[in-house]
Structure formats: C-alpha cells, structure tokens
Design a protein around this motif. Sequence first.
Motif, PDB file in Angstrom:
ATOM      1  N   GLY A  77       0.784  -1.229   0.000  1.00  0.00           N
ATOM      2  CA  GLY A  77       0.000   0.000   0.000  1.00  0.00           C
ATOM      3  C   GLY A  77       0.810   1.270   0.000  1.00  0.00           C
ATOM      4  N   ILE A  78       2.133   1.175  -0.079  1.00  0.00           N
ATOM      5  CA  ILE A  78       2.998   2.363  -0.053  1.00  0.00           C
ATOM      6  C   ILE A  78       3.195   2.887  -1.474  1.00  0.00           C
ATOM      7  N   PRO A  79       2.851   4.143  -1.740  1.00  0.00           N
ATOM      8  CA  PRO A  79       2.999   4.710  -3.088  1.00  0.00           C
ATOM      9  C   PRO A  79       4.455   5.059  -3.402  1.00  0.00           C
ATOM     10  N   LEU A  80       4.884   4.666  -4.599  1.00  0.00           N
ATOM     11  CA  LEU A  80       6.251   4.971  -5.030  1.00  0.00           C
ATOM     12  C   LEU A  80       6.270   5.372  -6.497  1.00  0.00           C
ATOM     13  N   LEU A  81       7.367   5.980  -6.899  1.00  0.00           N
ATOM     14  CA  LEU A  81       7.604   6.369  -8.285  1.00  0.00           C
ATOM     15  C   LEU A  81       8.849   5.660  -8.796  1.00  0.00           C
ATOM     16  N   LEU A  82       8.897   5.447 -10.109  1.00  0.00           N
ATOM     17  CA  LEU A  82       9.994   4.729 -10.750  1.00  0.00           C
ATOM     18  C   LEU A  82      10.679   5.622 -11.778  1.00  0.00           C
ATOM     19  N   LYS A  83      11.987   5.620 -11.785  1.00  0.00           N
ATOM     20  CA  LYS A  83      12.751   6.322 -12.817  1.00  0.00           C
ATOM     21  C   LYS A  83      12.373   5.763 -14.186  1.00  0.00           C
ATOM     22  N   ASP A  84      12.345   6.645 -15.187  1.00  0.00           N
ATOM     23  CA  ASP A  84      11.789   6.236 -16.465  1.00  0.00           C
ATOM     24  C   ASP A  84      12.765   5.483 -17.364  1.00  0.00           C
ATOM     25  N   ASN A  85      13.763   4.854 -16.773  1.00  0.00           N
ATOM     26  CA  ASN A  85      14.556   3.864 -17.512  1.00  0.00           C
ATOM     27  C   ASN A  85      14.291   2.459 -16.995  1.00  0.00           C
ATOM     28  N   ILE A  86      13.230   2.307 -16.196  1.00  0.00           N
ATOM     29  CA  ILE A  86      12.865   1.017 -15.608  1.00  0.00           C
ATOM     30  C   ILE A  86      11.583   0.542 -16.273  1.00  0.00           C
ATOM     31  N   ALA A 106       6.717  -5.771 -20.782  1.00  0.00           N
ATOM     32  CA  ALA A 106       6.578  -6.352 -19.443  1.00  0.00           C
ATOM     33  C   ALA A 106       7.314  -5.494 -18.422  1.00  0.00           C
ATOM     34  N   ASP A 107       7.039  -5.744 -17.166  1.00  0.00           N
ATOM     35  CA  ASP A 107       7.739  -5.067 -16.074  1.00  0.00           C
ATOM     36  C   ASP A 107       9.180  -5.538 -15.967  1.00  0.00           C
ATOM     37  N   ALA A 108      10.057  -4.626 -15.566  1.00  0.00           N
ATOM     38  CA  ALA A 108      11.385  -5.027 -15.122  1.00  0.00           C
ATOM     39  C   ALA A 108      11.246  -5.944 -13.910  1.00  0.00           C
ATOM     40  N   GLU A 109      12.270  -6.740 -13.668  1.00  0.00           N
ATOM     41  CA  GLU A 109      12.179  -7.689 -12.555  1.00  0.00           C
ATOM     42  C   GLU A 109      11.987  -6.990 -11.218  1.00  0.00           C
ATOM     43  N   ILE A 110      12.630  -5.843 -11.016  1.00  0.00           N
ATOM     44  CA  ILE A 110      12.443  -5.174  -9.721  1.00  0.00           C
ATOM     45  C   ILE A 110      11.015  -4.661  -9.573  1.00  0.00           C
ATOM     46  N   VAL A 111      10.355  -4.280 -10.674  1.00  0.00           N
ATOM     47  CA  VAL A 111       8.963  -3.835 -10.598  1.00  0.00           C
ATOM     48  C   VAL A 111       8.069  -5.013 -10.249  1.00  0.00           C
ATOM     49  N   VAL A 121       2.402   1.573  -7.574  1.00  0.00           N
ATOM     50  CA  VAL A 121       3.194   2.310  -8.560  1.00  0.00           C
ATOM     51  C   VAL A 121       2.410   3.550  -8.985  1.00  0.00           C
ATOM     52  N   LEU A 122       2.876   4.722  -8.548  1.00  0.00           N
ATOM     53  CA  LEU A 122       2.204   5.977  -8.896  1.00  0.00           C
ATOM     54  C   LEU A 122       2.498   6.402 -10.325  1.00  0.00           C
ATOM     55  N   GLY A 123       3.711   6.133 -10.812  1.00  0.00           N
ATOM     56  CA  GLY A 123       4.065   6.567 -12.151  1.00  0.00           C
ATOM     57  C   GLY A 123       5.561   6.579 -12.353  1.00  0.00           C
ATOM     58  N   LYS A 124       6.007   7.374 -13.336  1.00  0.00           N
ATOM     59  CA  LYS A 124       7.399   7.411 -13.765  1.00  0.00           C
ATOM     60  C   LYS A 124       7.975   8.821 -13.619  1.00  0.00           C
ATOM     61  N   THR A 206      20.189  -6.075  -6.660  1.00  0.00           N
ATOM     62  CA  THR A 206      18.927  -5.973  -7.384  1.00  0.00           C
ATOM     63  C   THR A 206      19.164  -6.356  -8.840  1.00  0.00           C
ATOM     64  N   SER A 207      18.130  -6.865  -9.469  1.00  0.00           N
ATOM     65  CA  SER A 207      18.244  -7.301 -10.859  1.00  0.00           C
ATOM     66  C   SER A 207      18.257  -6.116 -11.815  1.00  0.00           C
ATOM     67  N   ASN A 208      19.069  -6.212 -12.869  1.00  0.00           N
ATOM     68  CA  ASN A 208      19.081  -5.213 -13.926  1.00  0.00           C
ATOM     69  C   ASN A 208      18.153  -5.570 -15.082  1.00  0.00           C
ATOM     70  N   ALA A 209      17.495  -6.706 -15.028  1.00  0.00           N
ATOM     71  CA  ALA A 209      16.640  -7.139 -16.132  1.00  0.00           C
ATOM     72  C   ALA A 209      15.522  -6.130 -16.346  1.00  0.00           C
ATOM     73  N   GLY A 210      15.421  -5.610 -17.575  1.00  0.00           N
ATOM     74  CA  GLY A 210      14.374  -4.643 -17.887  1.00  0.00           C
ATOM     75  C   GLY A 210      14.718  -3.219 -17.527  1.00  0.00           C
ATOM     76  N   ILE A 211      15.992  -2.906 -17.338  1.00  0.00           N
ATOM     77  CA  ILE A 211      16.423  -1.531 -17.071  1.00  0.00           C
ATOM     78  C   ILE A 211      17.308  -1.080 -18.224  1.00  0.00           C
ATOM     79  N   VAL A 212      17.017   0.093 -18.785  1.00  0.00           N
ATOM     80  CA  VAL A 212      17.812   0.616 -19.893  1.00  0.00           C
ATOM     81  C   VAL A 212      19.247   0.793 -19.397  1.00  0.00           C
ATOM     82  N   PRO A 213      20.225   0.151 -20.032  1.00  0.00           N
ATOM     83  CA  PRO A 213      21.567   0.099 -19.442  1.00  0.00           C
ATOM     84  C   PRO A 213      22.504   1.204 -19.902  1.00  0.00           C
ATOM     85  N   ILE A 214      23.522   1.453 -19.091  1.00  0.00           N
ATOM     86  CA  ILE A 214      24.760   2.094 -19.534  1.00  0.00           C
ATOM     87  C   ILE A 214      25.840   1.019 -19.580  1.00  0.00           C
TER      88      ILE A 214
END
Length: 472
Positions: A77-86, A106-111, A121-124, A206-214
């Motif tokens: 029930g805790i609202p959070l936001l995600l950086k828009d490379n996730i 699909a969602d990244a693994e951390i999502v 998930v409130l948004g990005k 934490t998993s990097n799967a589904g995160i835009v990488p550097i």
Amino acid sequence: MDLSAAELDRATIPLLARRMADGEFTSAALTGAYLRRITEVDPVLRAVLAVDPTALSQAEESDRRRARGESRGLMDGIPLLLKDNIDTSGLATTAGSRALSVPPRADAEIVTRLRAAGAVVLGKTNMTEWGNFRSPWATSGWSAVGGQTVNPHVLDRTPCGSSSGSAVAVAASLAQVAVGTETSGSIVSPAGHTGVVGFKPSPGRTSNAGIVPITALRDTAGPLARHVVDAAILQAAMEGAACSFTPGTLRHARVGVWRRAGFDADAERVVASAVELLRDHGADLVEVELPYQDVIHAADRPAMVAEFRHDLEEYLRARPGAPRTMRELIEFNESDPVELGKFGQELFHDAEKTRPLTDPAYLHQRRTATEAARRSLDEVITTHRLDVVMAPTNRPAWRARGSDPAGPRTALPAAVAGYPNISVPAGFAGPLPIGVSFTGGPGADDALLGFAAAFESVSQARRTPSYLPEIP
C-alpha cells in the motif's frame, strides 16, 4: 482522512504501515494524497513524466488485502515512483528519449518484485536523458520527453542527475519513496543536491533485467527516500527479501574522512561539521586520501563507452518500436526537432566507433579501472581499520541551464569497485542542501545502511523544500 503535506513529509513507511493497520486511513487515501500533491506541485517541478491510471485501484486492492488479514508486509500500500529507464508495463519507459515512445512489453524484474510486495506504482519520473550518457556537456535533469526538472529548494537550480525526477519527487513529497538507478553517482548526487537519502547498493543486489543500461557490469537500481529506514525497506523489497534493517551506532565506529580539500568551501564546511558531530557521538575519525583516482577515471570512461554500445544495443533488440543500433539512434536524434536542442550526442558517436568487448584494449581498461578502484578503497579501509569512508556528496546546486560543472567525483571509487555508497543530508549552503556520502567495503550494504541511520538520527539535517524562485 486528508493527509497534509507536512504529515507526508515527516512520515516513515513503518509509521504509515502501522496507521493503516490500525484503520486510521487507507492506502487509497494515502495514494490520493500523493496524487493531489503531484497535481498541485509537479507542474512547477516537472519531476513526474507519467501517472499510472491504475494507482488508486492498486491501493484499493492493498486495502482489501489488509482487511482480509493478508497484508504483504511494510511496503504493502505504499505509493512509489519509478525512474523512467525502468520497464513498466502499461507505461512508457523512455530513458528520457523520444526514440523509446512504444511502451515495453513487461515489467522489469524489480517492478515485479515491488508489485509482489504490494507497493503502489504511482508513475514514472523524469531523468537526465540516457542516464547522462549522450554527451559530456549534458544538462542534468533535462530530457527531450520531460523537459527540465528543477530543484524544489530553489527553483532555478539543478537537481543534478541522472535520477533527477526520483530525487525531486521524494524531496517534495510527491511519493513516499522512489527508485533511481546509478552507474556512477546517479543516485547519490541528486540525493545530495535535493536533500534526501540516496542508496547505491552493491551491483547484483537488485536485478538489472528490464532496465535501460549504460553498463550492465555495474548499473544498479537503488532507493531514494526522506528517511534511511524507508531506503532500507524499499531496497529489501526490490531484492525480494524481508527487511531486517537495524539502526547502527556511531560509538567507536572508525570513519575515514576524505575531505576533498579545496573542492568547495561550503562542502568543506559541511564535512567539518559532520566530523565534529561524529566525534561528539563517540566515533573515531581518521583523515584519509584515496589513491589512484586519476587512473580509475582515465581507464573507466573509455571502457564504459564500449560497454554502453554493447549493452544498450542488446536491450534495444527486445524493445518494440525502438531503434536497434547506435547508428539508428544517432540518425533518429539528427532528424528529431527536440532531441539535440540542448546538447549533442558526442558519446553516441564515440560508442558507435568502439570495438567488441572481446577487444584486448577494452579488457585492459576495464581490468585497470576495477582493480584500481578496489585497491583505492581496500588499502585505506584495511590500513586504518575503517568501518566507512566519509566524503562530501556535492557542492551547492548551480543554475539549471548549460552543462554541469565538475563534481567532487566521490561516488567514483565505490561505483567502479562495486561497493555500496549512501548519501545522507548533512547541511546547507544558504537554502541549498549538501550531503555527505558514506562508502563501505565489499558486501557491507546492511552495515552501511545502519551507520547512515545512526548519523541521520543525530544530524537531523533534512529540511522541507522552500520552493524559492531564486536565491535572493
């Protein structure tokens, strides 16, 4: 029940979880309060790129679980936001670029793990485009998708980056917590500039799967929060683990002080004040210098450029409607009316010229940088029997236009070595926050969070943003 901005600013996740369990308010009410904050405040800050239209229904489902006695834990029930490379299903994941306009499948693994923990998930959030890896002269907090995110303490100042929107959103109470990502300073630096807590965990936690990488070798997601305890709870949820956070103690802790003397007078003053505070609470302090910094920087940068091309192109192959190669991205930007309006794409051109990751020159650069970074910290920590190394996170924020001035680069050794690092509010230069960073040895994530909480409890340095248009 309406929750005021002041209540949101002070609240911790354990307090909110307890009050929801006691029936004082619901997750739907809490989520509604944050959504109203976004509507009221974000048009000035430009921290939030997109609001999830299902946020309230997510919260209502959390409330139904709680009513059945099936709460999933502190994050439920805790609202959070995600950086828009996730990657986030149903929401665009752009990394700030108009080239990634088609949402991921699909969602990244951390999502996935955060949803399993019951988080709403409130948004990005906006970010420095491509994780601040398109040009050496990028403007922090700017992207072609979201424009310029500004610092809530003084609105003409930068929030730094690249997790700009996540840090600003937390500082301004647009969400209880937010997720950022870091390759080299992209969590701790905006945390310091906006006066919040930012934790860069050891890569692999934490998993990097589904995160835009550097660079997949050391990219890592991590929490931004107003309180260290919230950062620890969010970190555990991203790992898919139960939170076992315990505040540490300052007494008899051995702290190496890397002052970065001469870098910035305000940062030096804040570090000096933190040193006295630690000493007053029983810590043992040792002055240190971290060696090999020029070696680390010289070898790491070209290695990152090669990794960027390899890892980004691998990610793009799985994204619907996206360019597939660095060449296609370059051509997209050249034809787009917005993308190159603020700065160029010199790093994209450099990346296009790189050789495969089997190239001996690349392998030498990566080995040199990683070994030098680890020696830099290991030698100092071992020689002085240190628990943590403390350094300034940032100088006072500059005006949010043009390219960024050089920072203290205190995030570099931990980033390249793969060691944990956390920034905690420590003081101010006028109305502008300055943080101090604590770095631990290999695998010292939990101990570092405990130490940071102990420092936070005695420093009490965080302030609610004042939203000044400019410094008088």
